[in-house]
Design a protein around this motif. Structure first.
Motif, PDB file in Angstrom:
ATOM      1  N   VAL A 306     -42.933 -29.946  21.439  1.00 16.41           N
ATOM      2  CA  VAL A 306     -43.107 -30.796  22.773  1.00 16.41           C
ATOM      3  C   VAL A 306     -43.829 -32.002  22.556  1.00 16.41           C
ATOM      4  O   VAL A 306     -44.853 -31.941  21.614  1.00 16.41           O
ATOM      5  CB  VAL A 306     -43.555 -29.926  23.912  1.00 16.41           C
ATOM      6  N   ILE A 307     -43.639 -33.077  23.038  1.00  7.41           N
ATOM      7  CA  ILE A 307     -44.500 -34.388  23.347  1.00  7.41           C
ATOM      8  C   ILE A 307     -45.062 -34.413  24.426  1.00  7.41           C
ATOM      9  O   ILE A 307     -44.182 -34.542  25.518  1.00  7.41           O
ATOM     10  CB  ILE A 307     -43.865 -35.610  22.775  1.00  7.41           C
ATOM     11  N   ALA A 308     -46.429 -34.483  24.818  1.00  2.00           N
ATOM     12  CA  ALA A 308     -47.206 -34.666  26.150  1.00  2.00           C
ATOM     13  C   ALA A 308     -47.854 -35.893  26.083  1.00  2.00           C
ATOM     14  O   ALA A 308     -48.420 -36.235  24.900  1.00  2.00           O
ATOM     15  CB  ALA A 308     -48.303 -33.520  26.309  1.00  2.00           C
ATOM     16  N   GLU A 309     -47.572 -36.532  27.072  1.00  2.00           N
ATOM     17  CA  GLU A 309     -48.357 -38.001  27.171  1.00  2.00           C
ATOM     18  C   GLU A 309     -49.606 -37.833  28.304  1.00  2.00           C
ATOM     19  O   GLU A 309     -49.072 -37.604  29.330  1.00  2.00           O
ATOM     20  CB  GLU A 309     -47.289 -39.061  27.892  1.00  2.00           C
ATOM     21  N   VAL A 310     -50.631 -38.080  27.860  1.00  2.00           N
ATOM     22  CA  VAL A 310     -51.781 -37.941  28.861  1.00  2.00           C
ATOM     23  C   VAL A 310     -52.509 -39.201  28.776  1.00  2.00           C
ATOM     24  O   VAL A 310     -52.591 -40.038  28.061  1.00  2.00           O
ATOM     25  CB  VAL A 310     -52.852 -36.740  28.393  1.00  2.00           C
ATOM     26  N   ASP A 311     -53.246 -39.568  29.947  1.00  2.00           N
ATOM     27  CA  ASP A 311     -53.884 -40.654  30.080  1.00  2.00           C
ATOM     28  C   ASP A 311     -55.333 -40.766  29.947  1.00  2.00           C
ATOM     29  O   ASP A 311     -55.706 -39.726  29.249  1.00  2.00           O
ATOM     30  CB  ASP A 311     -53.648 -41.343  31.727  1.00  2.00           C
ATOM     31  N   GLN A 312     -56.218 -41.507  30.202  1.00  2.00           N
ATOM     32  CA  GLN A 312     -57.415 -41.747  29.725  1.00  2.00           C
ATOM     33  C   GLN A 312     -58.268 -40.508  30.134  1.00  2.00           C
ATOM     34  O   GLN A 312     -59.292 -39.997  29.808  1.00  2.00           O
ATOM     35  CB  GLN A 312     -58.181 -42.932  29.905  1.00  2.00           C
ATOM     36  N   ILE A 325     -33.453 -32.072  24.717  1.00  2.00           N
ATOM     37  CA  ILE A 325     -33.048 -33.448  24.299  1.00  2.00           C
ATOM     38  C   ILE A 325     -32.155 -33.413  23.248  1.00  2.00           C
ATOM     39  O   ILE A 325     -31.224 -34.123  23.216  1.00  2.00           O
ATOM     40  CB  ILE A 325     -34.430 -34.273  24.292  1.00  2.00           C
ATOM     41  N   LEU A 326     -32.618 -32.573  22.253  1.00  2.00           N
ATOM     42  CA  LEU A 326     -31.938 -32.725  20.990  1.00  2.00           C
ATOM     43  C   LEU A 326     -31.156 -31.300  20.965  1.00  2.00           C
ATOM     44  O   LEU A 326     -30.939 -30.476  21.707  1.00  2.00           O
ATOM     45  CB  LEU A 326     -32.858 -32.677  19.511  1.00  2.00           C
ATOM     46  N   ASP A 327     -30.572 -30.857  19.638  1.00  2.00           N
ATOM     47  CA  ASP A 327     -29.869 -29.610  19.575  1.00  2.00           C
ATOM     48  C   ASP A 327     -30.577 -28.892  18.809  1.00  2.00           C
ATOM     49  O   ASP A 327     -30.800 -28.984  17.668  1.00  2.00           O
ATOM     50  CB  ASP A 327     -28.501 -30.035  18.636  1.00  2.00           C
ATOM     51  N   PRO A 328     -31.113 -27.844  19.348  1.00  2.00           N
ATOM     52  CA  PRO A 328     -32.085 -26.820  18.861  1.00  2.00           C
ATOM     53  C   PRO A 328     -31.403 -25.822  17.952  1.00  2.00           C
ATOM     54  O   PRO A 328     -31.918 -24.858  17.341  1.00  2.00           O
ATOM     55  CB  PRO A 328     -32.723 -26.024  19.858  1.00  2.00           C
ATOM     56  N   TYR A 329     -29.959 -25.836  18.011  1.00  2.00           N
ATOM     57  CA  TYR A 329     -29.312 -24.954  17.190  1.00  2.00           C
ATOM     58  C   TYR A 329     -28.558 -25.563  15.895  1.00  2.00           C
ATOM     59  O   TYR A 329     -27.818 -24.910  15.203  1.00  2.00           O
ATOM     60  CB  TYR A 329     -28.109 -24.339  18.282  1.00  2.00           C
ATOM     61  N   ARG A 330     -28.966 -26.873  15.760  1.00  2.00           N
ATOM     62  CA  ARG A 330     -28.401 -27.335  14.479  1.00  2.00           C
ATOM     63  C   ARG A 330     -29.251 -26.660  13.095  1.00  2.00           C
ATOM     64  O   ARG A 330     -30.499 -26.970  13.184  1.00  2.00           O
ATOM     65  CB  ARG A 330     -29.007 -28.938  14.518  1.00  2.00           C
ATOM     66  N   LYS A 413     -35.548 -40.115  28.296  1.00  2.00           N
ATOM     67  CA  LYS A 413     -35.190 -38.823  27.285  1.00  2.00           C
ATOM     68  C   LYS A 413     -33.767 -38.750  26.857  1.00  2.00           C
ATOM     69  O   LYS A 413     -33.328 -37.673  26.354  1.00  2.00           O
ATOM     70  CB  LYS A 413     -35.330 -37.536  28.133  1.00  2.00           C
ATOM     71  N   GLU A 414     -33.237 -40.328  26.408  1.00  2.00           N
ATOM     72  CA  GLU A 414     -32.125 -40.275  25.859  1.00  2.00           C
ATOM     73  C   GLU A 414     -32.374 -40.675  24.114  1.00  2.00           C
ATOM     74  O   GLU A 414     -33.336 -41.538  23.974  1.00  2.00           O
ATOM     75  CB  GLU A 414     -31.239 -41.261  26.419  1.00  2.00           C
ATOM     76  N   VAL A 415     -31.573 -40.143  23.545  1.00  2.00           N
ATOM     77  CA  VAL A 415     -31.933 -40.425  21.925  1.00  2.00           C
ATOM     78  C   VAL A 415     -31.492 -41.712  21.814  1.00  2.00           C
ATOM     79  O   VAL A 415     -30.001 -42.300  22.120  1.00  2.00           O
ATOM     80  CB  VAL A 415     -31.106 -39.384  20.945  1.00  2.00           C
ATOM     81  N   LYS A 416     -31.990 -42.778  21.080  1.00  2.00           N
ATOM     82  CA  LYS A 416     -31.568 -43.987  20.867  1.00  2.00           C
ATOM     83  C   LYS A 416     -30.752 -44.115  19.283  1.00  2.00           C
ATOM     84  O   LYS A 416     -30.058 -44.869  19.259  1.00  2.00           O
ATOM     85  CB  LYS A 416     -32.786 -45.011  20.890  1.00  2.00           C
ATOM     86  N   TRP A 417     -31.572 -43.443  18.393  1.00  2.00           N
ATOM     87  CA  TRP A 417     -30.961 -43.490  17.111  1.00  2.00           C
ATOM     88  C   TRP A 417     -31.663 -42.466  16.225  1.00  2.00           C
ATOM     89  O   TRP A 417     -32.492 -41.816  16.586  1.00  2.00           O
ATOM     90  CB  TRP A 417     -31.337 -44.702  16.379  1.00  2.00           C
ATOM     91  N   ILE A 418     -30.805 -41.988  15.257  1.00  2.00           N
ATOM     92  CA  ILE A 418     -31.335 -40.798  14.466  1.00  2.00           C
ATOM     93  C   ILE A 418     -31.129 -41.210  13.013  1.00  2.00           C
ATOM     94  O   ILE A 418     -30.142 -41.976  12.504  1.00  2.00           O
ATOM     95  CB  ILE A 418     -30.306 -39.607  14.691  1.00  2.00           C
ATOM     96  N   LEU A 419     -32.393 -41.412  12.280  1.00  2.00           N
ATOM     97  CA  LEU A 419     -32.432 -41.500  10.920  1.00  2.00           C
ATOM     98  C   LEU A 419     -32.298 -40.358  10.059  1.00  2.00           C
ATOM     99  O   LEU A 419     -33.515 -39.657   9.927  1.00  2.00           O
ATOM    100  CB  LEU A 419     -33.657 -42.514  10.618  1.00  2.00           C
ATOM    101  N   GLY A 420     -31.208 -40.022   9.563  1.00  2.00           N
ATOM    102  CA  GLY A 420     -31.022 -38.642   8.615  1.00  2.00           C
ATOM    103  C   GLY A 420     -29.832 -38.486   8.402  1.00  2.00           C
ATOM    104  O   GLY A 420     -28.810 -39.274   8.736  1.00  2.00           O
TER     105      GLY A 420
END
Length: 611
Positions: A306-312, A325-330, A413-420
């Motif tokens: 998980v990525i959380a964004e917090v302010d100051q 968002i991704l495939d946790p079963y890959r 929350k959409e994947v733009k690209w995957i480098l792999g």
């Protein structure tokens, strides 16, 4: 009679002290004063003023207003000449002159030049202070490899233009009997048992330690809210240092002054690896969910996904729940990981072993959750070890070790690209995998996870960072440390065939292509293999690439692939485009996580503070 004699003697002693008023001010009938040893023309010296940085001091201003301050730590014979200016803002904040970079267990000579002002009268002066600083201290596990105070240092090469470098080292102590004793159990899972004593220091290019973090006042292995692995250290634009550990994310200046030390918001747990100080002043924290409801109805604490964004102010403004968002079963990468080195969970008895389809399926069907390799939320399926915010399109770039993939995800929350490697990505993700091309834009032929020529994907990589200074529009450059475990979706026949490398990719986001433009490490072979951790990052001040091969240099048992000795990490720095290192410094007998150039100028700057 005895009483009278004692009083007379006492008065005589006070008279002696009065004769040395420049050195001592004892107070008493003459009025308010001080009663400690004084040096120079300013006030008292406060060593380790905030309790966590023993190689720092403050020379108090003694009631004057100070300006135009320069500090020089007189070097040891053949040592590094450390000299810096101090802004008025820092002088006011610390109530005097902040001194950084004292040699440990040494009587330091500190030259300070300054202008002091009192009621309109100004004087420019120079003083030399003699300051003894204590030895380096760290908690130990009591094992034979702990032969140094933090680590040993061997300087192999430093080109003249890099001699001014200071390197911040974020290492991790060995497991100890008093650590790794706690686990989450409500709901199931989590990674709290991942608990190692911190080892953080700044070294110069002569190999001397010039600062270290004495963590004890803010760290307690017996308190689950005061412990955890200290990781994700970064020097922010304002010169201060931010990082995370366990259930906290924090910010301090280099003198040890606390800016904030916050508990994670209750929706999250287990921060580690990455705290990104974004351009908008927010922080992007690599955390996990403290209560994730799986599709099968089970409640779990998740692991590094998980990525959380917090302010100051610590208010959560957004989150990226990667299991949604991704495939946790890959599971392609999970099945080829060396189970003896699943990041810092080193288990020599499992070295070289991989998971079979049956073993992985059995684990996934069980109620075993926590910091274990497996698919689905609640297990270590993603292992995100870096986050980098890209303000150009309001996205984040993450490095997922257990997917061997660098991934860009938008605010939507959409994947733009995957480098792999394209292997194993289902519809919806497979279309986002970048296509390799050569320098002329021609497609590179790939079969499965292997491509022709020098191009390669990253494998169990760390630190995927966008190089802002080189990127423009849809053409961006990304650096990474390619650890190399499971390279080509397989384990090699012999452990010493493994290698790690630093790598830079050029990505055309519009065309969906990727070109490999630089690499280093492959030619050194197993010598630089780092099974876990490490960093590659662009440095704009020297137009250079910093690389820390953080768990390389250990002796291996070639039958098992396990560490036979502690690692000996290596710091490299390269001029842009060069594969010949300008800097090569090896540390001895330590487990590294990350390292990067530290700027004392930025830390003591007023211009940055006024942004």
């Amino acid at each position: 009679m005895h009483s009278v004699k004692f009083t007379a003697l006492s008065c005589a002693m006070l008279g002696v002290f009065a004769l040395s008023a420049d050195a001592f001010a004892m107070g008493g009938p003459s009025g308010p004063s001080t009663n400690y040893i004084m040096q120079g023309h300013l006030g008292e010296v406060m060593m380790n003023p905030y309790g966590t940085a023993p190689l720092t001091a403050i020379i108090r201003d003694n009631g004057y207003t100070l300006h135009d301050v320069t500090v020089r730590i007189v070097p040891k014979p053949n040592g590094y000449d450390l000299k810096y200016k101090v802004s008025d803002a820092q002088l006011l904040t610390h109530g005097g002159i902040p001194v950084f970079g004292l040699y440990p267990d040494y009587l330091n000579h500190v030259e300070v030049t300054y202008t002091r002002e009192l009621r309109g009268k100004r004087e420019t002066m120079t003083d030399t202070y003699q300051l003894y600083a204590p030895p380096v201290y760290t908690e130990v596990a009591g094992i034979p490899t702990e032969r140094h105070a933090l680590f040993g240092v061997e300087v192999k090469k430093v080109d003249p233009e890099f001699k001014d470098r200071l390197y911040y080292i974020n290492n991790i102590a060995e497991k100890s009997g008093i650590g790794t004793r706690a686990v989450w159990n409500n709901p199931a899972g989590g990674a709290l048992q991942w608990n190692f004593w911190p080892q953080n220091a700044v070294i110069d290019t002569k190999g001397d330690i010039r600062w270290f973090l004495f963590a004890n006042p803010i760290y307690d292995l017996n308190d689950m809210y005061q412990a955890g692995v200290m990781m994700g250290f970064k020097q922010n634009d304002d010169g201060m240092i931010s990082w995370g550990y366990g259930q906290r994310y924090v910010k301090y200046d280099i003198m040890g002054r606390e800016v904030f030390n916050r508990l994670l918001p209750y929706r999250f747990n287990d921060i580690s690896h990455s705290v990104d100080d974004a351009q908008n002043g927010h922080y992007f924290l690599r955390v996990a969910s403290s209560n994730y409801l799986r599709p099968d109805g089970k409640h779990v604490r998740t692991v590094r996904d998980v990525i959380a964004e917090v302010d100051q102010n610590g208010v959560v403004v957004d989150e990226w729940r990667l299991a949604d968002i991704l495939d946790p079963y890959r599971d392609n990468v999970l099945k080829v990981l060396d189970q003896g080195a699943v990041c810092l969970n080193i288990d020599a008895s499992m070295a070289g072993k991989t998971l079979t389809d049956e073993e992985l399926a059995a684990a996934d069907k069980s109620d075993a959750f926590g910091d274990i390799v497996g698919t689905g939320a609640g297990r270590n399926w993603a292992h995100v070890n870096s986050v980098d915010y890209d303000p150009e399109d309001d996205s984040i770039i993450i490095s997922s070790r257990h997917q061997s993939a660098i991934i860009k995800i938008g605010r939507d929350k959409e994947v733009k690209w995957i480098l792999g490697s394209p292997e194993g990505w289902k519809k919806g993700w497979a279309e986002k995998v970048l296509k390799p091309v050569d320098s002329k834009g021609n497609p590179i032929k790939c079969e499965g996870s292997k491509c022709e020529g020098d191009f390669d994907w990253t494998w169990t990589q760390h630190t995927a960072f966008k190089i802002d200074e080189k990127s423009k529009g849809d053409i961006i450059y990304v650096s990474a440390f390619d650890n190399g475990d499971g390279r080509g979706m397989e384990q090699p026949a012999l452990p010493d065939e493994k290698y790690s490398r630093g790598v830079i990719f050029k990505i055309d986001q519009k065309k969906g292509t990727v070109e490999q433009i630089w690499e280093f490490g492959k030619e050194r072979g197993h010598e630089l293999f780092s099974a876990v951790t490490s960093l590659v990052e662009y440095q704009p001040d020297h137009d250079s690439i910093m690389m820390y091969s953080a768990t390389s240099g250990a002796e291996y048992d070639l039958k098992t692939g396990a560490f036979a000795t502690a690692p000996n990490p290596t710091i490299f720095e390269f001029k842009w485009g060069s594969t010949t290192p300008s800097v090569e410094i090896q540390l001895k007998d330590c487990t590294g996580y990350q390292a990067w150039p530290f700027s004392i100028e930025k830390a003591m700057s007023q211009e940055v503070l006024k942004k």
